[in-house]
Enzyme design. Structure first.
Site, PDB file in Angstrom:
ATOM      1  N   GLU A 136      -4.307  -0.546  -9.911  1.00 32.87           N
ATOM      2  CA  GLU A 136      -5.530  -1.248 -10.301  1.00 32.87           C
ATOM      3  C   GLU A 136      -5.703  -2.501  -9.459  1.00 32.87           C
ATOM      4  OE1 GLU A 136      -8.455  -3.527 -11.751  1.00 32.87           O
ATOM      5  OE2 GLU A 136      -6.444  -4.304 -11.973  1.00 32.87           O
ATOM      6  N   ASP A 137      -4.599  -3.185  -9.158  1.00 36.92           N
ATOM      7  CA  ASP A 137      -4.673  -4.428  -8.401  1.00 36.92           C
ATOM      8  C   ASP A 137      -3.343  -4.665  -7.699  1.00 36.92           C
ATOM      9  OD1 ASP A 137      -5.743  -6.744  -7.366  1.00 36.92           O
ATOM     10  OD2 ASP A 137      -5.875  -7.797  -9.269  1.00 36.92           O
ATOM     11  N   HIS A 147      -5.038  -5.093 -16.314  1.00 33.22           N
ATOM     12  CA  HIS A 147      -6.284  -5.156 -15.549  1.00 33.22           C
ATOM     13  C   HIS A 147      -6.195  -6.388 -14.673  1.00 33.22           C
ATOM     14  CE1 HIS A 147     -10.831  -5.787 -15.255  1.00 33.22           C
ATOM     15  NE2 HIS A 147     -10.475  -4.827 -14.440  1.00 33.22           N
ATOM     16  N   ILE A 201      -3.870  -8.596 -11.553  1.00 33.92           N
ATOM     17  CA  ILE A 201      -2.557  -9.225 -11.483  1.00 33.92           C
ATOM     18  C   ILE A 201      -2.687 -10.420 -10.548  1.00 33.92           C
ATOM     19  CG2 ILE A 201      -1.651  -7.842  -9.563  1.00 33.92           C
ATOM     20  CD1 ILE A 201       1.044  -7.853 -11.120  1.00 33.92           C
TER      21      ILE A 201
END
EC number: 3.1.1.2
Length: 73
Positions: free
Chosen positions: A5-6, A66, A68
């Site tokens: 996600e990141d 969601h 980082i």
């Protein structure tokens, strides 16, 4: 496997990667698997992501990362 996600890369080449975001309307490749944080050392010849162990007492079942970010003191 389920995609990241990141990612946040430190000046020393260590990368922290969040994975496992579940969000309404977005298909999840692993809907029953909790989120994860991985570490990758980009200084290695063949870097690979290694899952970090999360401390006991943390509600891992509902972990849904969601984004980082890191803080360097």
């Amino acid at each position: 496997e389920t995609g990241s996600e990141d990612i946040d890369i430190l000046p020393n080449g260590l990368a922290f990667i969040s994975s496992g975001l579940k969000y309404p309307g977005i298909k999840s490749l692993a809907p029953d698997k909790p989120g994860e944080i991985f570490l990758m050392d980009l200084n290695e010849d063949n870097p690979r992501a290694v899952e970090l162990r999360i401390s006991r007492g943390f509600d891992l079942a509902s972990f849904n990362p969601h984004g980082i970010s890191t803080y360097i003191d």
